[in-house]
Scaffold this motif. Sequence first.
Motif, PDB file in Angstrom:
ATOM      1  N   GLN A 119       0.819  -1.206   0.000  1.00 35.62           N
ATOM      2  CA  GLN A 119       0.000   0.000   0.000  1.00 35.62           C
ATOM      3  C   GLN A 119       0.864   1.273   0.000  1.00 35.62           C
ATOM      4  O   GLN A 119       0.332   2.381  -0.027  1.00 35.62           O
ATOM      5  CB  GLN A 119      -0.891   0.020   1.251  1.00 35.62           C
ATOM      6  CG  GLN A 119      -1.850  -1.150   1.360  1.00 35.62           C
ATOM      7  CD  GLN A 119      -3.172  -0.867   0.687  1.00 35.62           C
ATOM      8  OE1 GLN A 119      -3.574   0.279   0.578  1.00 35.62           O
ATOM      9  NE2 GLN A 119      -3.842  -1.917   0.240  1.00 35.62           N
ATOM     10  N   ARG A 164       2.692   2.355   2.527  1.00 29.13           N
ATOM     11  CA  ARG A 164       2.411   3.057   3.785  1.00 29.13           C
ATOM     12  C   ARG A 164       3.520   2.817   4.808  1.00 29.13           C
ATOM     13  O   ARG A 164       3.481   1.829   5.549  1.00 29.13           O
ATOM     14  CB  ARG A 164       1.093   2.596   4.378  1.00 29.13           C
ATOM     15  CG  ARG A 164      -0.120   2.911   3.528  1.00 29.13           C
ATOM     16  CD  ARG A 164      -1.370   2.802   4.375  1.00 29.13           C
ATOM     17  NE  ARG A 164      -2.579   2.871   3.581  1.00 29.13           N
ATOM     18  CZ  ARG A 164      -3.802   2.906   4.096  1.00 29.13           C
ATOM     19  NH1 ARG A 164      -3.959   2.873   5.414  1.00 29.13           N
ATOM     20  NH2 ARG A 164      -4.861   2.971   3.316  1.00 29.13           N
ATOM     21  N   ILE A 175      -6.785  -1.013   6.908  1.00 30.92           N
ATOM     22  CA  ILE A 175      -6.448  -1.612   5.611  1.00 30.92           C
ATOM     23  C   ILE A 175      -7.126  -2.967   5.456  1.00 30.92           C
ATOM     24  O   ILE A 175      -7.003  -3.851   6.315  1.00 30.92           O
ATOM     25  CB  ILE A 175      -4.924  -1.778   5.487  1.00 30.92           C
ATOM     26  CG1 ILE A 175      -4.239  -0.415   5.636  1.00 30.92           C
ATOM     27  CG2 ILE A 175      -4.554  -2.421   4.163  1.00 30.92           C
ATOM     28  CD1 ILE A 175      -2.732  -0.494   5.680  1.00 30.92           C
TER      29      ILE A 175
END
Length: 441
Positions: A282, A284, A321
């Motif tokens: 992602q 992140r 998520i």
Amino acid sequence: MAPRRAHGMDVVGFEGGSGYTRCCVPSGDCLRAQQQFGTNPGEDPMAIALDDLRDTVRVTCNNELCTAGRYMHRECFEQWEQTVLAYLKTCGRARSWSERQRHQNLWTKKGYDLAYKACGCKCGRGHLKKDLDWMPPPPTSNIFGRIEEMDGLNSKKKKRRNRNSKPSLTIASVGPLIDSRTRTGSLSCSSSGSSSPPASSSEPSVSPVHGSHLKKKSKIDFPERIRLTGGANGIFTRRLDFSSFNTLPKNKLNSYQIKTEDEGNHGNDDTRCFILSTLASQGRPKVHCILCEEQLLVFDRYPLIDGTFFLSPRQHAKSCIEVKVEGRTQFLTVVCMACLEGVNGRTILCRFCNQKWDGSSLILGSMYSYDIFAAMPCCTERIKCNSCYKPVLHPSQRLNFFSDYSHMVPCPHCRTLDTHFVKPLSFCFTRHMSQSSILWP
């Protein structure tokens, strides 16, 4: 020379004035005696030098007149501890605990109250218990060359590490350090990154404080098996010290309350790989606490975060998520350390019974495989059906495991199949700030 008594221990006086006690392991003979440690015919292999206790464990006996001793060689203690754990496995509610939980709870009131009968002392009138508040003092003198030998060994290990370019973390001297001995104390869910899914866990996971106390100005050398990036493309931060944990009470600064090591072989810890690969996919390197929305760095090694991750079947916030775990949709969620501890006005209260939600006993830096807010319902409103609003359980009934509260269950009244115990945070909680209480969020 005949033994002399001192401070409730068998202390042997050797020429030169050094004090010794004998290993007080109650189950059979000391391992060092069995293995015939020591080449000097006059040396007692069961002897423990009182001015070099680095490789010992201290225990306490509830018999105030006990003279059997207070110290065991570490290997003797660990072997004896296994016999106590085997006994605990047969006791009451401990039968439903996992091996990890039995090891966590053994020397706390929760487990010791069940297992103390297997902890009989050599004195025959008391029971032994590991002294969790004790830490070995530094050696005070040269004990037959042993200190120099250990220093030489440490020097060789250090040179070997330098040759292999293995990283080590130096802890900030402003606070105590986390003991990084291999342990089985933290609950981790097996996991999947983008590849294999986590094995579901049905284990209670509130972790009691358990572990050795800590020293200052030391170094933690992470195990060589831990990989540098964990398959996470190197986007995560390298933790330089553990100073962020200095705000915790001192009794929580141990490797049972804060996860510090991989549990898989060669750095293949499933939980760490799952979290890092999920976040890397992602893009992140940072995450947000669902309670205070504070942004938190993610680190490439344990402890992965200054807080805890958990999986929930409900998306509590947009920052959670979505992941697939054993074919089920779950949401990777984060709560920061300050919110878990309830500090700085971050108290979370049940809207219905006004009871405080307390996450201070949860393990930091790892992940739980279930919704930590649903795991301990405090009142009847928290166990009602999401459809017909009738209780799914009797108010006095409790499920066997914390993770059971995150599973799909049928309502006994309307037969609706749902995760009835996992409710929106805005439905269950209010945030208490100063002297006022406002609706979440």
